[in-house]
Design an enzyme around this catalytic site. Structure first.
Site, mmCIF file in Angstrom:
data_model
loop_
_atom_site.group_PDB
_atom_site.id
_atom_site.type_symbol
_atom_site.label_atom_id
_atom_site.label_comp_id
_atom_site.label_asym_id
_atom_site.label_seq_id
_atom_site.Cartn_x
_atom_site.Cartn_y
_atom_site.Cartn_z
ATOM 1 N N TYR A 122 11.312 -6.636 -3.143
ATOM 2 C CA TYR A 122 9.989 -5.997 -3.205
ATOM 3 C C TYR A 122 8.942 -7.017 -2.821
ATOM 4 O O TYR A 122 9.007 -8.174 -3.266
ATOM 5 C CB TYR A 122 9.694 -5.491 -4.625
ATOM 6 C CG TYR A 122 9.639 -3.989 -4.687
ATOM 7 C CD1 TYR A 122 8.730 -3.291 -3.904
ATOM 8 C CD2 TYR A 122 10.496 -3.269 -5.513
ATOM 9 C CE1 TYR A 122 8.689 -1.908 -3.932
ATOM 10 C CE2 TYR A 122 10.463 -1.891 -5.547
ATOM 11 C CZ TYR A 122 9.547 -1.214 -4.743
ATOM 12 O OH TYR A 122 9.506 0.142 -4.765
ATOM 13 N N GLU A 160 5.175 -6.075 -2.019
ATOM 14 C CA GLU A 160 3.901 -5.425 -1.676
ATOM 15 C C GLU A 160 2.863 -6.481 -1.354
ATOM 16 O O GLU A 160 2.789 -7.526 -2.006
ATOM 17 C CB GLU A 160 3.427 -4.552 -2.839
ATOM 18 C CG GLU A 160 4.212 -3.257 -2.927
ATOM 19 C CD GLU A 160 3.810 -2.389 -4.113
ATOM 20 O OE1 GLU A 160 2.834 -2.735 -4.783
ATOM 21 O OE2 GLU A 160 4.497 -1.390 -4.343
ATOM 22 N N ASP A 201 -1.175 5.528 21.376
ATOM 23 C CA ASP A 201 0.161 5.572 20.766
ATOM 24 C C ASP A 201 1.148 5.259 21.886
ATOM 25 O O ASP A 201 1.434 6.108 22.729
ATOM 26 C CB ASP A 201 0.399 6.966 20.175
ATOM 27 C CG ASP A 201 1.758 7.070 19.492
ATOM 28 O OD1 ASP A 201 2.634 6.210 19.771
ATOM 29 O OD2 ASP A 201 1.951 8.005 18.699
ATOM 30 N N THR A 257 6.200 2.951 17.791
ATOM 31 C CA THR A 257 7.454 2.804 17.073
ATOM 32 C C THR A 257 8.127 1.559 17.651
ATOM 33 O O THR A 257 7.706 1.044 18.689
ATOM 34 C CB THR A 257 8.392 4.016 17.244
ATOM 35 O OG1 THR A 257 8.531 4.265 18.647
ATOM 36 C CG2 THR A 257 7.857 5.244 16.549
ATOM 37 N N LYS A 309 12.316 2.712 20.307
ATOM 38 C CA LYS A 309 12.575 3.515 21.519
ATOM 39 C C LYS A 309 12.880 2.550 22.660
ATOM 40 O O LYS A 309 13.900 1.872 22.600
ATOM 41 C CB LYS A 309 11.381 4.435 21.779
ATOM 42 C CG LYS A 309 11.155 5.453 20.647
ATOM 43 C CD LYS A 309 10.053 6.433 20.976
ATOM 44 C CE LYS A 309 9.974 7.568 19.975
ATOM 45 N NZ LYS A 309 9.095 7.274 18.830
ATOM 46 N N ARG A 368 14.392 0.888 13.441
ATOM 47 C CA ARG A 368 13.537 2.076 13.357
ATOM 48 C C ARG A 368 12.302 1.717 12.538
ATOM 49 O O ARG A 368 12.409 1.137 11.456
ATOM 50 C CB ARG A 368 14.251 3.223 12.648
ATOM 51 C CG ARG A 368 15.482 3.714 13.339
ATOM 52 C CD ARG A 368 15.938 5.032 12.743
ATOM 53 N NE ARG A 368 15.104 6.108 13.249
ATOM 54 C CZ ARG A 368 15.297 6.668 14.446
ATOM 55 N NH1 ARG A 368 16.263 6.269 15.238
ATOM 56 N NH2 ARG A 368 14.503 7.638 14.849
HETATM 57 N N1 DSN Z 1 8.402 12.335 19.410
HETATM 58 C C1 DSN Z 1 9.745 12.105 19.040
HETATM 59 C C2 DSN Z 1 10.533 11.799 20.267
HETATM 60 O O1 DSN Z 1 9.915 11.408 21.241
HETATM 61 O O2 DSN Z 1 11.741 11.984 20.285
HETATM 62 C C3 DSN Z 1 9.815 11.055 18.069
HETATM 63 O O3 DSN Z 1 8.913 11.285 17.041
#
Ligand code: DSN
Length: 409
Positions: free
Chosen positions: A47, A49, A193, A219, A222, A228
């Site tokens: 932990y 925080e 984003d 993210t 990807k 993740r």
């Molecule tokens: N938007 C989804 C994708 O691109 O698969 C992930 O959140």
């Protein structure tokens, strides 16, 4: 205690599935074994925080080292002034970015879901759509490209406090500088984003939004090929409000094992081999798009600049996206149905498919293999060749490009 037998069966099932299928989901990838180790590491127990050097728990010295390394590496790669690596996901990163810059009810202009946007960009059933007042831009009904004039007109009449650039299903380079100009004209914050294209940005194969946006969310799993999770990058002047929005704003304890997995991936992204991977991802996507177009598929925007391709299966084959997805899955190709701009089908059925090249590029596929993949997709959807023959072709490709050979459960 050993791993439970049922878990072992599922882990082995999933390992085999990933090894024996051609993975074309544009948001997925095969992380390195080093990232897998970090994800499942001893940091799981801790932990912590707070932030490096300012924690609410003792014993955080090694956690601090890793989190700080991740932050510094991300700052260097993306030329960002400040980074918060704690968001548990892209949606969490977006929620925190909104909380940092907006008050409930504030106006936001973002890409609509059907046009290629994301649930967390104001969809009515998502908390973003419930808390803030979203208006949407789309793509041109002529060429399916983003229409910057439309965005400018909408911005001038709606006067949003924030404009969001970035998509889940848009295959062309996004001109972040144009978005900046529009945001400046209406005095709006610019949020980008970059979840889908983060790996391409890291490799300098796409315009870097961190140079022009007030805040960038992403993210990390990807095209960036890490654990993740999410991340927020912003100008120094916004550091404090972004950090407070993540913790204690929307999250408690960070997931330091995943932060270690993100850090490992960011370090990998500095290697020359990552640059080669990103270049190849794009070459492969262009190759696959060409095969589909040459076979009279209706590919949106007639091609791609990045890692993904959207195409219409309804107009070409009178199949829904759901049916097409399931036909491809039956021969070992995994992709996902996709709502297309102006789609008449429901989100359960859809008219389109979205495919991406990042994961199979990681496995070593080049243009030659993507020509084969394209032809298999053509034959499967045209139903012109027996399914067993196509299954065999998929299997041969997978065997030629093995993955995770050292993993055992
Ligand atoms: N938007 C989804 C994708 O691109 O698969 C992930 O959140």
């Amino acid at each position: 205690m050993n791993l439970d037998k049922k878990l072992i069966d599922s882990l082995n099932g999933e390992l085999k599935r990933q090894q024996n299928h051609i993975e074309l989901i544009a948001s997925e990838n095969y992380v390195s074994e080093a990232v897998l180790i970090a994800n499942g590491s001893i940091f799981t127990n801790k932990y912590c925080e707070g932030y490096p050097g300012k924690r609410y728990y003792g014993g955080c010295n090694f956690i601090d080292e890793v989190e700080q390394l991740g932050i510094e590496t991300a700052k260097e790669i993306f030329e960002a002034e400040h980074v918060n690596i704690q968001p548990h996901s892209g949606s969490q990163a977006n929620a925190a970015a909104y909380k940092a810059f907006l008050k409930p009810g504030d106006k936001v202009l973002a890409m609509g879901l059907k046009a290629g946007g994301h649930l967390s960009h104001g969809f009515s059933l998502n908390s973003s759509g419930e808390i803030y007042n979203f208006e949407f831009y789309g793509v041109s009904d002529k060429d399916y490209y983003i229409d910057y004039n439309e965005i400018k007109e909408k911005a001038l009449s709606f006067m949003p406090k924030m404009i969001i650039a970035g998509a889940s299903a848009y295959s062309r380079e996004i001109d972040f500088k144009k978005f900046r100009e529009i945001a400046d004209q209406v005095g709006a914050y610019l949020m980008v984003d970059m979840a889908h294209i983060a790996g391409l940005v890291a490799a300098k194969e796409h315009q870097n939004p961190c140079l022009v946006a007030d805040v960038v969310t992403t993210t990390t799993h990807k095209t960036l090929r890490g654990a993740r999770g999410g991340m927020i990058l912003c100008k120094k002047e916004y550091a404090k409000k972004v950090d407070s929005a993540v913790f204690p704003g929307i999250q408690g304890g960070p997931l330091e094992n995943l932060i270690a997995g993100k850090t490992q991936a960011l370090l990998e992204a500095k290697d020359i081999s990552f640059k080669e991977y990103a270049k190849q991802v794009i070459k492969n996507a262009k190759t696959l798009a060409k095969v589909l177009i040459d076979n009279n598929f209706f590919v949106l925007t007639n091609g791609t600049d990045n890692h993904l391709i959207n195409f219409d299966v309804k107009s070409t084959f009178n199949l829904t996206g759901k049916q097409a997805e399931s036909i491809l899955e039956s021969i070992g190709i995994i992709c996902n149905k996709e709502l297309l701009p102006f789609d008449q089908e429901s989100s359960v059925n859809t008219s389109g498919l979205r495919v991406g090249t990042a994961a199979m590029t990681t496995r070593g596929f080049k243009e030659e293999e993507f020509i084969k993949v394209g032809n298999i997709i053509v034959k499967a959807l045209k139903k012109s060749v027996d399914i067993e023959i196509l299954k065999k072709e998929v299997n041969e490709l997978c065997l030629k490009f093995p993955i995770y050979e050292n993993i055992r459960y």
